[in-house]
Write a protein that holds these residues in place. Structure first.
Motif, mmCIF file in Angstrom:
data_model
loop_
_atom_site.group_PDB
_atom_site.id
_atom_site.type_symbol
_atom_site.label_atom_id
_atom_site.label_comp_id
_atom_site.label_asym_id
_atom_site.label_seq_id
_atom_site.Cartn_x
_atom_site.Cartn_y
_atom_site.Cartn_z
ATOM 1 N N PHE A 62 0.828 -1.198 0.000
ATOM 2 C CA PHE A 62 0.000 0.000 0.000
ATOM 3 C C PHE A 62 0.863 1.248 0.000
ATOM 4 O O PHE A 62 1.966 1.252 0.540
ATOM 5 C CB PHE A 62 -0.901 0.013 1.242
ATOM 6 N N HIS A 63 0.325 2.314 -0.587
ATOM 7 C CA HIS A 63 1.020 3.600 -0.625
ATOM 8 C C HIS A 63 0.045 4.693 -0.218
ATOM 9 O O HIS A 63 -1.119 4.668 -0.612
ATOM 10 C CB HIS A 63 1.557 3.879 -2.030
ATOM 11 N N ALA A 64 0.516 5.648 0.566
ATOM 12 C CA ALA A 64 -0.255 6.839 0.904
ATOM 13 C C ALA A 64 0.650 8.039 0.698
ATOM 14 O O ALA A 64 1.865 7.954 0.878
ATOM 15 C CB ALA A 64 -0.734 6.776 2.357
ATOM 16 N N GLY A 65 0.064 9.143 0.290
ATOM 17 C CA GLY A 65 0.878 10.319 0.054
ATOM 18 C C GLY A 65 0.088 11.602 0.138
ATOM 19 O O GLY A 65 -1.143 11.602 0.163
ATOM 20 N N LEU A 66 0.820 12.683 0.172
ATOM 21 C CA LEU A 66 0.265 14.023 0.209
ATOM 22 C C LEU A 66 1.065 14.848 -0.777
ATOM 23 O O LEU A 66 2.295 14.830 -0.758
ATOM 24 C CB LEU A 66 0.405 14.575 1.637
ATOM 25 N N ASP A 67 0.376 15.565 -1.671
ATOM 26 C CA ASP A 67 1.018 16.289 -2.761
ATOM 27 C C ASP A 67 0.500 17.724 -2.763
ATOM 28 O O ASP A 67 -0.696 17.944 -2.596
ATOM 29 C CB ASP A 67 0.658 15.584 -4.073
ATOM 30 N N LYS A 68 1.394 18.702 -2.982
ATOM 31 C CA LYS A 68 0.990 20.105 -2.963
ATOM 32 C C LYS A 68 1.671 20.871 -4.086
ATOM 33 O O LYS A 68 2.874 20.761 -4.271
ATOM 34 C CB LYS A 68 1.350 20.725 -1.616
ATOM 35 N N PRO A 69 0.893 21.662 -4.848
ATOM 36 C CA PRO A 69 1.496 22.519 -5.876
ATOM 37 C C PRO A 69 2.379 23.587 -5.233
ATOM 38 O O PRO A 69 2.118 24.035 -4.117
ATOM 39 C CB PRO A 69 0.295 23.170 -6.572
ATOM 40 N N VAL A 70 3.408 24.008 -5.973
ATOM 41 C CA VAL A 70 4.299 25.065 -5.507
ATOM 42 C C VAL A 70 3.904 26.350 -6.222
ATOM 43 O O VAL A 70 4.220 26.532 -7.405
ATOM 44 C CB VAL A 70 5.775 24.727 -5.779
ATOM 45 N N GLY A 71 3.179 27.211 -5.534
ATOM 46 C CA GLY A 71 2.751 28.487 -6.110
ATOM 47 C C GLY A 71 1.942 28.288 -7.385
ATOM 48 O O GLY A 71 1.099 27.407 -7.484
ATOM 49 N N GLU A 72 2.221 29.119 -8.393
ATOM 50 C CA GLU A 72 1.526 29.052 -9.684
ATOM 51 C C GLU A 72 2.316 28.256 -10.721
ATOM 52 O O GLU A 72 1.969 28.241 -11.893
ATOM 53 C CB GLU A 72 1.292 30.476 -10.219
ATOM 54 N N VAL A 77 5.379 19.331 -4.767
ATOM 55 C CA VAL A 77 6.213 18.638 -3.783
ATOM 56 C C VAL A 77 5.289 17.781 -2.928
ATOM 57 O O VAL A 77 4.092 18.067 -2.799
ATOM 58 C CB VAL A 77 7.036 19.608 -2.898
ATOM 59 N N GLY A 78 5.847 16.728 -2.372
ATOM 60 C CA GLY A 78 4.999 15.859 -1.578
ATOM 61 C C GLY A 78 5.784 14.965 -0.657
ATOM 62 O O GLY A 78 7.018 14.953 -0.652
ATOM 63 N N VAL A 79 5.029 14.205 0.108
ATOM 64 C CA VAL A 79 5.591 13.198 0.993
ATOM 65 C C VAL A 79 4.831 11.902 0.713
ATOM 66 O O VAL A 79 3.627 11.930 0.430
ATOM 67 C CB VAL A 79 5.488 13.624 2.477
ATOM 68 N N GLY A 80 5.542 10.790 0.724
ATOM 69 C CA GLY A 80 4.908 9.502 0.457
ATOM 70 C C GLY A 80 5.371 8.452 1.448
ATOM 71 O O GLY A 80 6.491 8.519 1.968
ATOM 72 N N TRP A 81 4.490 7.512 1.697
ATOM 73 C CA TRP A 81 4.791 6.443 2.636
ATOM 74 C C TRP A 81 4.243 5.148 2.067
ATOM 75 O O TRP A 81 3.091 5.094 1.632
ATOM 76 C CB TRP A 81 4.147 6.773 3.976
ATOM 77 N N SER A 82 5.055 4.115 2.025
ATOM 78 C CA SER A 82 4.631 2.819 1.506
ATOM 79 C C SER A 82 4.940 1.718 2.507
ATOM 80 O O SER A 82 5.959 1.758 3.192
ATOM 81 C CB SER A 82 5.360 2.479 0.202
ATOM 82 N N THR A 83 4.059 0.755 2.550
ATOM 83 C CA THR A 83 4.316 -0.485 3.283
ATOM 84 C C THR A 83 4.090 -1.615 2.304
ATOM 85 O O THR A 83 2.977 -1.814 1.817
ATOM 86 C CB THR A 83 3.363 -0.651 4.482
ATOM 87 N N LEU A 84 5.157 -2.297 1.952
ATOM 88 C CA LEU A 84 5.074 -3.455 1.074
ATOM 89 C C LEU A 84 4.947 -4.656 1.999
ATOM 90 O O LEU A 84 5.921 -5.109 2.593
ATOM 91 C CB LEU A 84 6.295 -3.521 0.170
ATOM 92 N N VAL A 85 3.702 -5.100 2.167
ATOM 93 C CA VAL A 85 3.385 -6.064 3.223
ATOM 94 C C VAL A 85 3.799 -7.491 2.903
ATOM 95 O O VAL A 85 3.936 -8.313 3.794
ATOM 96 C CB VAL A 85 1.882 -6.038 3.575
ATOM 97 N N ARG A 86 3.987 -7.783 1.663
ATOM 98 C CA ARG A 86 4.388 -9.150 1.315
ATOM 99 C C ARG A 86 5.323 -9.091 0.120
ATOM 100 O O ARG A 86 5.039 -8.452 -0.874
ATOM 101 C CB ARG A 86 3.173 -10.003 0.981
ATOM 102 N N GLY A 87 6.436 -9.776 0.252
ATOM 103 C CA GLY A 87 7.384 -9.854 -0.839
ATOM 104 C C GLY A 87 8.167 -11.138 -0.766
ATOM 105 O O GLY A 87 8.195 -11.812 0.266
ATOM 106 N N TYR A 88 8.797 -11.465 -1.856
ATOM 107 C CA TYR A 88 9.551 -12.713 -1.947
ATOM 108 C C TYR A 88 10.832 -12.487 -2.729
ATOM 109 O O TYR A 88 10.867 -11.735 -3.696
ATOM 110 C CB TYR A 88 8.735 -13.790 -2.678
ATOM 111 N N TYR A 89 11.904 -13.141 -2.314
ATOM 112 C CA TYR A 89 13.124 -13.289 -3.109
ATOM 113 C C TYR A 89 13.176 -14.752 -3.526
ATOM 114 O O TYR A 89 12.999 -15.638 -2.691
ATOM 115 C CB TYR A 89 14.382 -12.987 -2.296
#
Length: 191
Positions: A62-72, A77-89
């Motif tokens: 899952f991914h969640a984020g917040l994004d904001k325009p810079v002026g006009e 710019v933004g911040v993002g957070w991900s949790t990859l809950v299941r993975g395999y090698y």
């Protein structure tokens, strides 16, 4: 240790991040921040000692984020957070006793994007911190937990309404020389 409780904590943080974005975007101000939530799928090529034993892998989450325009400008710019809950090698060496390693990965980072071609299409750069957890000790330090950083470049495009598809090439560098290349696909919805 990192099972169901970690998943519940990850979903709680995702809901806080996206609800903050929703609260900021409710006033229909074009300069307001917008929250996003969705799914990600990453294909991974491990480098170095780990790549010799477990070359390829994949993760989803899952991914969640917040994004904001810079002026006009066309910049965001933004911040993002991900949790990859299941993975395999998957083992690249047939003599390995454990043919698969199970993974969980959490990252937190910042993004900067610029509109290209037309509105709704942006190129972006990202970077931040990452934590990798595994069910077995993995080389080169034979640990189950690694911390490090990542940097990536990508492209995202609005497809239908508030839905956005993205693709990102990402390099991760973790402690003790553990490194990997990732191709990350995402599908997120605006909140």
């Amino acid at each position: 240790m990192w099972g169901r409780g970690s998943l519940i904590a990850a979903l709680c943080v995702c809901s806080v991040v996206t609800s903050d974005g929703l609260a900021l975007a409710e006033d229909d101000d074009p300069s307001a921040a917008s929250g996003r939530f969705g799914l990600v799928l990453a294909f991974r090529d491990n480098l170095g000692d780990l790549g010799d034993l477990y070359n390829l892998g994949f993760l989803w989450g899952f991914h969640a984020g917040l994004d904001k325009p810079v002026g006009e400008s066309d910049w965001h710019v933004g911040v993002g957070w991900s949790t990859l809950v299941r993975g395999y090698y998957f083992s690249s060496d047939s003599s390995q006793v454990n043919s698969t390693i199970h993974l969980t990965e959490v990252d937190l980072g910042v993004t900067a994007s610029h509109t290209v071609f037309r509105p709704g299409q942006r190129v972006f750069g990202s970077g931040g911190a990452v934590m990798l957890l595994s069910n077995l000790p993995i080389p080169p330090a034979d640990e189950r937990r690694y911390f490090g950083w990542y940097a990536g470049l990508g492209y995202k495009r609005n497809v239908i309404g508030e839905w956005t598809m993205s693709v990102e090439a990402r390099y991760s560098r973790l402690g003790h020389g553990l490194a990997n290349l990732n191709l990350v696909f995402g599908m997120t919805a605006g909140l």
